[in-house]
Design a protein around this motif. Structure first.
Motif, PDB file in Angstrom:
ATOM      1  N   ALA A  69       0.840  -1.085  -0.017  1.00 34.88           N
ATOM      2  CA  ALA A  69       0.078  -0.125   0.000  1.00 34.88           C
ATOM      3  C   ALA A  69       0.860   1.043   0.006  1.00 34.88           C
ATOM      4  O   ALA A  69       1.027   1.965   0.917  1.00 34.88           O
ATOM      5  CB  ALA A  69      -0.997  -0.082   1.135  1.00 34.88           C
TER       6      ALA A  69
ATOM      7  N   TYR B 181      -0.972   4.439 -10.082  1.00 33.16           N
ATOM      8  CA  TYR B 181      -1.493   3.201  -9.179  1.00 33.16           C
ATOM      9  C   TYR B 181      -2.830   3.722  -8.546  1.00 33.16           C
ATOM     10  O   TYR B 181      -3.285   3.081  -7.536  1.00 33.16           O
ATOM     11  CB  TYR B 181      -0.445   2.962  -8.381  1.00 33.16           C
ATOM     12  CG  TYR B 181      -0.197   1.164  -8.467  1.00 33.16           C
ATOM     13  CD1 TYR B 181      -0.119   0.730  -9.639  1.00 33.16           C
ATOM     14  CD2 TYR B 181       0.005   0.491  -7.318  1.00 33.16           C
ATOM     15  CE1 TYR B 181       0.332  -0.665  -9.944  1.00 33.16           C
ATOM     16  CE2 TYR B 181       0.232  -0.940  -7.372  1.00 33.16           C
ATOM     17  CZ  TYR B 181       0.363  -1.324  -8.675  1.00 33.16           C
ATOM     18  OH  TYR B 181       0.897  -2.716  -8.748  1.00 33.16           O
ATOM     19  N   SER B 182      -3.247   4.648  -8.592  1.00 31.62           N
ATOM     20  CA  SER B 182      -4.310   5.353  -7.627  1.00 31.62           C
ATOM     21  C   SER B 182      -5.626   4.353  -7.761  1.00 31.62           C
ATOM     22  O   SER B 182      -6.083   3.942  -6.922  1.00 31.62           O
ATOM     23  CB  SER B 182      -4.793   6.797  -8.307  1.00 31.62           C
ATOM     24  OG  SER B 182      -5.435   7.307  -7.420  1.00 31.62           O
ATOM     25  N   ARG B 183      -6.105   4.275  -9.060  1.00 31.52           N
ATOM     26  CA  ARG B 183      -7.283   3.442  -9.091  1.00 31.52           C
ATOM     27  C   ARG B 183      -7.227   1.965  -8.620  1.00 31.52           C
ATOM     28  O   ARG B 183      -8.176   1.623  -8.035  1.00 31.52           O
ATOM     29  CB  ARG B 183      -7.699   3.484 -10.601  1.00 31.52           C
ATOM     30  CG  ARG B 183      -8.096   4.570 -11.265  1.00 31.52           C
ATOM     31  CD  ARG B 183      -8.574   4.470 -12.629  1.00 31.52           C
ATOM     32  NE  ARG B 183      -9.759   3.467 -13.047  1.00 31.52           N
ATOM     33  CZ  ARG B 183     -11.041   3.863 -13.290  1.00 31.52           C
ATOM     34  NH1 ARG B 183     -11.236   5.253 -13.123  1.00 31.52           N
ATOM     35  NH2 ARG B 183     -11.958   2.979 -13.391  1.00 31.52           N
TER      36      ARG B 183
ATOM     37  N   CYS C  93      -5.477   1.074  -6.424  1.00 27.89           N
ATOM     38  CA  CYS C  93      -5.482   0.977  -4.683  1.00 27.89           C
ATOM     39  C   CYS C  93      -6.865   1.362  -4.313  1.00 27.89           C
ATOM     40  O   CYS C  93      -6.984   0.615  -3.153  1.00 27.89           O
ATOM     41  CB  CYS C  93      -4.249   1.924  -4.182  1.00 27.89           C
ATOM     42  SG  CYS C  93      -2.653   1.563  -4.416  1.00 27.89           S
ATOM     43  N   MET C  94      -7.478   2.246  -4.890  1.00 26.80           N
ATOM     44  CA  MET C  94      -8.885   2.431  -4.642  1.00 26.80           C
ATOM     45  C   MET C  94      -9.746   1.220  -4.788  1.00 26.80           C
ATOM     46  O   MET C  94     -10.507   0.956  -3.894  1.00 26.80           O
ATOM     47  CB  MET C  94      -9.114   3.543  -5.225  1.00 26.80           C
ATOM     48  CG  MET C  94     -10.652   4.207  -4.999  1.00 26.80           C
ATOM     49  SD  MET C  94     -12.008   3.508  -5.531  1.00 26.80           S
ATOM     50  CE  MET C  94     -11.850   3.516  -7.533  1.00 26.80           C
ATOM     51  N   LEU C  95      -9.434   0.306  -5.677  1.00 24.31           N
ATOM     52  CA  LEU C  95     -10.275  -0.665  -5.827  1.00 24.31           C
ATOM     53  C   LEU C  95     -10.060  -2.029  -4.722  1.00 24.31           C
ATOM     54  O   LEU C  95     -10.895  -2.665  -4.342  1.00 24.31           O
ATOM     55  CB  LEU C  95     -10.070  -1.277  -7.326  1.00 24.31           C
ATOM     56  CG  LEU C  95     -10.993  -0.397  -8.522  1.00 24.31           C
ATOM     57  CD1 LEU C  95     -10.228  -1.012  -9.948  1.00 24.31           C
ATOM     58  CD2 LEU C  95     -12.357  -0.408  -8.437  1.00 24.31           C
ATOM     59  N   ILE C  96      -8.572  -1.806  -4.372  1.00 24.94           N
ATOM     60  CA  ILE C  96      -8.517  -2.719  -3.518  1.00 24.94           C
ATOM     61  C   ILE C  96      -9.020  -2.540  -2.149  1.00 24.94           C
ATOM     62  O   ILE C  96      -9.477  -3.198  -1.395  1.00 24.94           O
ATOM     63  CB  ILE C  96      -6.709  -2.804  -3.426  1.00 24.94           C
ATOM     64  CG1 ILE C  96      -6.012  -3.519  -4.617  1.00 24.94           C
ATOM     65  CG2 ILE C  96      -6.281  -3.516  -1.965  1.00 24.94           C
ATOM     66  CD1 ILE C  96      -4.448  -3.340  -4.554  1.00 24.94           C
ATOM     67  N   ALA C  97      -9.036  -0.998  -1.896  1.00 22.56           N
ATOM     68  CA  ALA C  97      -9.625  -0.493  -0.843  1.00 22.56           C
ATOM     69  C   ALA C  97     -11.181  -0.998  -0.612  1.00 22.56           C
ATOM     70  O   ALA C  97     -11.651  -1.596   0.361  1.00 22.56           O
ATOM     71  CB  ALA C  97      -9.312   1.078  -0.680  1.00 22.56           C
ATOM     72  N   ALA C  98     -11.838  -0.877  -1.749  1.00 22.54           N
ATOM     73  CA  ALA C  98     -12.981  -1.284  -1.798  1.00 22.54           C
ATOM     74  C   ALA C  98     -13.574  -2.709  -1.618  1.00 22.54           C
ATOM     75  O   ALA C  98     -14.227  -3.063  -0.965  1.00 22.54           O
ATOM     76  CB  ALA C  98     -13.807  -0.578  -3.007  1.00 22.54           C
TER      77      ALA C  98
ATOM     78  N   LEU D  54     -11.554  -5.053   0.020  1.00 21.94           N
ATOM     79  CA  LEU D  54     -11.101  -5.199   1.474  1.00 21.94           C
ATOM     80  C   LEU D  54     -12.230  -4.664   2.413  1.00 21.94           C
ATOM     81  O   LEU D  54     -12.603  -5.593   3.174  1.00 21.94           O
ATOM     82  CB  LEU D  54      -9.759  -4.547   1.828  1.00 21.94           C
ATOM     83  CG  LEU D  54      -8.469  -5.098   1.350  1.00 21.94           C
ATOM     84  CD1 LEU D  54      -7.027  -4.118   1.527  1.00 21.94           C
ATOM     85  CD2 LEU D  54      -8.246  -6.456   1.687  1.00 21.94           C
ATOM     86  N   GLN D  55     -12.809  -3.461   2.156  1.00 22.21           N
ATOM     87  CA  GLN D  55     -13.971  -3.075   2.564  1.00 22.21           C
ATOM     88  C   GLN D  55     -14.969  -3.963   2.829  1.00 22.21           C
ATOM     89  O   GLN D  55     -15.864  -4.396   3.832  1.00 22.21           O
ATOM     90  CB  GLN D  55     -14.278  -1.432   2.229  1.00 22.21           C
ATOM     91  CG  GLN D  55     -15.091  -0.875   3.147  1.00 22.21           C
ATOM     92  CD  GLN D  55     -15.010  -0.935   4.608  1.00 22.21           C
ATOM     93  OE1 GLN D  55     -13.653  -0.896   4.967  1.00 22.21           O
ATOM     94  NE2 GLN D  55     -15.780  -0.758   5.495  1.00 22.21           N
TER      95      GLN D  55
ATOM     96  N   ASN E 164     -13.666  -6.222 -10.265  1.00 19.23           N
ATOM     97  CA  ASN E 164     -13.404  -4.902 -10.493  1.00 19.23           C
ATOM     98  C   ASN E 164     -11.794  -5.019 -10.520  1.00 19.23           C
ATOM     99  O   ASN E 164     -11.349  -4.308 -11.212  1.00 19.23           O
ATOM    100  CB  ASN E 164     -13.805  -4.069  -9.451  1.00 19.23           C
ATOM    101  CG  ASN E 164     -15.273  -3.495  -9.714  1.00 19.23           C
ATOM    102  OD1 ASN E 164     -15.770  -3.917 -10.730  1.00 19.23           O
ATOM    103  ND2 ASN E 164     -15.957  -2.707  -8.753  1.00 19.23           N
TER     104      ASN E 164
END
Lengths: 406, 406
Positions: free
Chosen positions: A82, A88-90, A92-97, A99-100, A135
């Motif tokens: 991380a 790498y922004s998108r 990382c954001m999709l990984i966050a979503a 994991l959430q 995603n």
């Protein structure tokens, strides 16, 4: 070292670095594929448990949940660090979503076990988690910069999408067979899921490697038993009480076979990454002979607007011998990057088509309060009635949407 | 820290890292703009020197070469390190091509001073070097991932392209006026350069900031003196012997004024980068209030194919309060990335249009041995005759080309 050669070297090293990143992405996606399959099995078991009012599959739930937890650990171990990385922004954001979304699993399981959640809600909750994982695969396919690997990723994503739709078909059918009757909404949903699967597998067939395609063609036909049950579900023909288990077993076998093909696709993806890295390393090692005769013309798509006679400079004797040799190296690299860029443009068109259709679908859902399946069906019917492609209809809808917003 | 939050943080940090890379690219491009202007002035002086058979501008040559050397050092100092970075392959390759092209300068200058090179060849040699530098600006515009900055880069590239075409117009006109007559090819070339400038400045006008656009509109009209000389050149009307210097002076003044607007565009680009970084840092610092009521629906274009009712999960009480707060953070980030992606898609369409036209032009040049100007004119005439856009004609040509290759 000549500074031009330094950057030529950096260009090739960057290409190899991109490929190595793709190889790691391939490993992540393989882990995600395993987790999705485990989640689909847990969703299936939970579904039968809820549909049978707690009579069936009670023992299965624990085992399925444990398998998901295993796969989940493997996915988390495979994730990229991380860390801040340009571009790498998108991801990382999709990984966050994702994991959430996975955080909701323990509570969801508790509610399933307590039968405190409607079957439809429980299925949707599982499907939401799976979607956030898919995603990640789509994003990888959308950003890969090597044509062969991009192709493998599109094939894999489309296949995983088709398999997930088959999983939802299993859930929807199980609910109907268990209840002893299919509502109009359930029938429509089933039909929509069958149609959407076909579309996904058509895209898969367009991009898959020969082996995977051959294996898929052997099982593409759902078989007469599944087709008979589909017909019963969609027409309301009478059926025996054990229909739900028969349906569940047949579709589960089919999903397991799909998983084998999916494993082959993952393996093909990894092999493609390894091949591309080897090829790029070979190109870096090999020094092509100086190309003294040909006049040099660096063609970079979109940047060639001044291209013309002036390219004869280098055969006029102005450039020294070393210069020519460097030029031929640069030209070789330029041609490779150009060939990649041209091929990628074609593939991106396929993904863009999907994006446009999805955006139109999303707009219909928002503006007209339609379900995802209804929105998709409406697009599809419009296309058939007007004898146009779904893409054309979707583009027309988005044009209207833009006008309304303006 | 929650792992989802870690990746959300990494997503934003990656966004900021991308923007900081763009800021550095902006600095590189500002240096490239200076170098191109210096090269255009050296080309202009060399042109007059050659056209006057060594009678005029002999003293200028040295000073112009020294100015180029200065700017060249500044560009090299501003270049990114020659290191492997994923996604940096094309940019490094284009830097290599530009550095390699610049290597030819000392020998070119020697040949100009010795008048050992035809005027046309010398001009083409300078233009080739400038083209490799412009390629860097195009690549930056093509890969920028932030809409405002991408827009500023497209405006800047289009303006630099128009200015370079104006520089070539100055060279072509000078040669004709000095020789006392314009050949049919020279006239056609002049006309082509005037037309192509208009196209470049039209694209610029579409993407420029309000200030730069206003400044350009004040000087877009070439003025009656330049138009009179253009007419003389294109029709073969009689003119005084001092025509060459009058032409050169008028067009040089115009190019210098263009450079001032270009400086404004570079400043706007850098300001845009700084603003975007500040905005992203602010978004990272600000913690939005938990959004407890709204049902969460993460919409990622192209990845939303499963979107539907299931998104109600999070308002059903399954997700705990912390979960909702994280979800609203993720949603905010998803929306920002999505808005960027939608806007970028529109801008990329403009660049793709240029790529398609260039590819068609390149094919015509290769297959029919046409010059760049002739190929462009042929495309343009076909479009006018058939009352279609140049893009349509170019696409039709590429379709034919693909058929012939298959």
């Amino acid at each position: 070292m000549n500074r031009a050669l330094e950057y030529l070297h950096a260009s090739r090293a960057s290409e190899i670095a991109s490929l190595q990143r793709l190889l790691r992405t391939g490993q992540q996606i393989t882990a995600v594929s395993e987790l999705i399959h485990a989640l689909q099995r847990e969703r299936g078991a939970s579904n039968i448990w809820l549909c049978s009012d707690g009579r069936l599959f009670g023992d299965e739930l624990e085992a399925r949940a444990a398998a998901v937890a295993d796969r989940q650990r493997a996915v988390i171990a495979a994730l990229p660090p991380a860390e801040a990385q340009p571009g790498y922004s998108r991801f990382c954001m999709l990984i966050a979503a994702a994991l959430q979304a996975l955080e909701a699993l323990p509570l969801l399981r508790q509610q399933v076990r307590d039968r405190a959640l409607e079957q439809v809600r429980a299925m949707d909750a599982f499907s939401h988690i799976i979607r956030t994982l898919l995603n990640l695969v789509f994003e990888a396919a959308d950003t890969a910069s090597e044509p062969d690997i991009s192709r493998a990723l599109i094939a894999l994503f489309s296949f995983m999408q088709g398999k997930e739709l088959a999983g939802q078909e299993r859930a929807t059918g199980s609910a109907g067979f268990a209840a002893g009757t299919f509502s109009a909404a359930q029938r429509q949903r089933l039909q929509g899921l069958i149609d959407a699967q076909e579309q996904s597998f058509a895209t898969f067939s367009q991009f898959a490697d020969a082996d995977s395609l051959a294996r898929w063609q052997q099982m593409a036909d759902a078989g007469s038993q599944i087709e008979r049950l589909r017909r019963i579900a969609c027409t309301g023909a009478p059926y025996a009480e054990e229909g739900v288990l028969q349906w569940f077993t047949l579709l589960s076998e089919r999903l397991d076979k799909m998983k084998q093909i999916e494993d082959g696709l993952c393996a093909a993806l990894m092999a493609g990454c390894a091949r591309a890295i080897a090829a790029a390393q070979q190109a870096e090692a090999r020094a092509p002979a100086p190309d003294a005769d040909a006049s040099f013309s660096l063609y970079v798509a979109g940047a060639s607007w001044l291209e013309g006679h002036d390219a004869t400079l280098d055969s006029s004797g102005i450039a020294p011998q070393l210069g020519r040799s460097v030029l031929s190296l640069i030209r070789e690299q330029a041609q490779r990057l150009q060939a990649q860029s041209n091929e990628l443009a074609t593939m991106r068109a396929t993904l863009n088509e999907r994006k446009v259709i999805d955006q139109a679908k999303h707009w219909l859902m928002q503006q007209h309060g339609l379900s995802e399946q209804d929105a998709w069906q409406r697009l599809r019917k419009s296309a058939m009635n007007q004898n146009k492609r779904m893409l054309d209809i979707a583009q027309a809808i988005l044009a209207v949407a833009a006008t309304l917003q303006a």
